[in-house]
Design a protein around this motif. Structure first.
Motif, short mmCIF file in Angstrom:
data_model
loop_
_atom_site.label_atom_id
_atom_site.label_comp_id
_atom_site.label_asym_id
_atom_site.label_seq_id
_atom_site.Cartn_x
_atom_site.Cartn_y
_atom_site.Cartn_z
N PHE A 1 37.42 37.45 32.17
CA PHE A 1 38.11 38.67 32.60
C PHE A 1 37.16 39.86 32.54
CE2 PHE A 1 41.41 35.89 30.94
CZ PHE A 1 42.41 36.00 31.90
N VAL A 2 37.49 40.89 33.30
CA VAL A 2 36.81 42.17 33.15
C VAL A 2 37.68 43.06 32.28
CG1 VAL A 2 35.95 44.22 34.30
CG2 VAL A 2 35.56 41.98 35.31
N ALA A 3 37.23 43.29 31.06
CA ALA A 3 37.91 44.20 30.15
C ALA A 3 37.26 45.58 30.29
CB ALA A 3 37.82 43.66 28.72
N SER A 4 37.02 46.28 29.19
CA SER A 4 36.39 47.59 29.27
C SER A 4 36.05 48.08 27.87
CB SER A 4 37.35 48.60 29.93
OG SER A 4 36.82 49.92 29.85
N ALA B 1 37.16 34.08 37.80
CA ALA B 1 36.66 35.41 37.48
C ALA B 1 37.76 36.40 37.85
CB ALA B 1 35.39 35.71 38.26
N ASP B 2 38.31 37.06 36.84
CA ASP B 2 39.42 37.98 37.06
C ASP B 2 38.90 39.41 36.95
OD1 ASP B 2 41.69 39.56 36.97
OD2 ASP B 2 42.85 38.11 35.85
N ILE B 3 38.83 40.08 38.09
CA ILE B 3 38.24 41.41 38.16
C ILE B 3 39.30 42.51 38.13
CG2 ILE B 3 36.52 42.79 39.42
CD1 ILE B 3 35.63 39.92 38.76
N VAL B 4 40.54 42.16 38.35
CA VAL B 4 41.60 43.12 38.66
C VAL B 4 41.82 44.11 37.52
CG1 VAL B 4 44.03 43.38 39.24
CG2 VAL B 4 42.70 41.46 40.17
N GLY B 5 41.94 45.38 37.87
CA GLY B 5 42.23 46.43 36.89
C GLY B 5 42.07 47.79 37.55
N LEU B 6 42.82 48.75 37.06
CA LEU B 6 42.79 50.08 37.65
C LEU B 6 43.25 51.08 36.60
CD1 LEU B 6 42.13 51.31 40.44
CD2 LEU B 6 44.58 51.22 40.96
N ALA B 7 42.68 52.28 36.64
CA ALA B 7 43.02 53.29 35.63
C ALA B 7 43.55 54.56 36.27
CB ALA B 7 41.79 53.63 34.79
#
Length: 270
Positions: A150-153, A98-104
């Motif tokens: 993955f966590v996309a958006s 489970a890949d949660i990584v992300g930042l805006a």
């Protein structure tokens, strides 16, 4: 070729949600969606390897779920490869990621710098490719098959003012998911993504740009009558990593309470 199921046999649906004996890695497990995902996977029987760049957070969630903590930099190829090598060495298998990584970074398009574009490329897209590559190497050797989610958006599916770079990289991530599903399918690997809308993560709630007025305006455009919480996204990730979704790959599941159905250019953004 996989064994064809008997169409007349009723499977044990409850058992298809179980992850007993499986090893799952959560990238970005220290807080928010990652924290909830570690708990969700553990609750269904998985041994969870909790990865975070913050060692204290990794240790805390690992202790809570009875898992293993790993500290690493997921935008660095060597560090990512070492993390997955540790999992293979310690457990001899890898069942899910489970890949949660992300930042805006919120900025108007004309104010974006080269550094902003590089930042979003690294934290949204590059790290995902590195995780895919490292996990695929493990699956090539172990022949166990598995799943990665993955966590996309929704920022990658629609216009998102002040999120041009972030949205572009999330759109690219979902393209990578589709291609990876095709290329890794012969290894018995499924690749999917969850595309959340606005999520009340600890980081988002600490952002001064997300005023109560803005949040209320988004709720009014959400058919379920509320915004999403980390557990809502973790539940979708749990489904995509479980045998219940055995015939789902190469897709992005929108988790936004139906907000995108009513989306228009007047939807407030920071």
């Amino acid at each position: 070729m996989p064994t064809e199921p008997d169409a007349n046999v009723v499977p044990d649906y409850a058992a298809l949600m179980r992850l007993d004996g499986q090893v799952h890695v959560v990238l970005g497990a220290g807080q928010g969606i990652g924290y909830q995902s570690a708990h969700a996977l553990s609750a269904f029987g998985a041994t969870v390897v909790c990865v975070d760049r913050d060692g204290d957070r990794a240790e805390q969630v690992a202790a809570e779920v009875g898992g293993r903590a790993l500290v690493g930099e997921i935008t660095d190829r060597e560090s990512t490869a070492q993390m997955f090598a540790h999992v293979e060495q310690d457990f001899g298998r890898l069942d899910g990621v489970a890949d949660i990584v992300g930042l805006a970074r919120y900025k108007p398009l004309v104010d974006l710098t080269d550094d902003d574009w590089t930042f979003h490329f690294d934290i949204v897209l590059k790290h995902a490719y590195l995780a895919l590559e490292a996990a695929a190497r493990v699956w090539e050797r172990t022949k166990t098959g598995g799943a990665i989610a993955f966590v996309a958006s929704v920022a990658g599916l629609q216009s998102s003012p002040n999120l041009a770079a972030y949205g572009a990289m999330k759109a690219a991530l979902m393209s990578l998911v589709r291609t990876s599903a095709v290329e890794l399918g012969p290894l018995g690997v499924r690749v999917n993504a969850v595309a959340p809308g606005t999520v009340r993560t600890p980081r988002a709630q600490a952002n001064p740009k997300w005023t109560q007025e803005l949040l209320d305006a988004n709720v009014k455009k959400t058919p379920t009558g509320r915004l999403s919480y980390p557990a809502d996204v973790a539940s979708a990730l749990l489904f995509l990593l479980s045998p219940l979704s055995a015939q789902i790959t190469g897709t992005s599941l929108v988790v936004d309470g139906g907000n995108m159905v009513l989306f228009n250019v007047d939807t407030p953004t920071p």
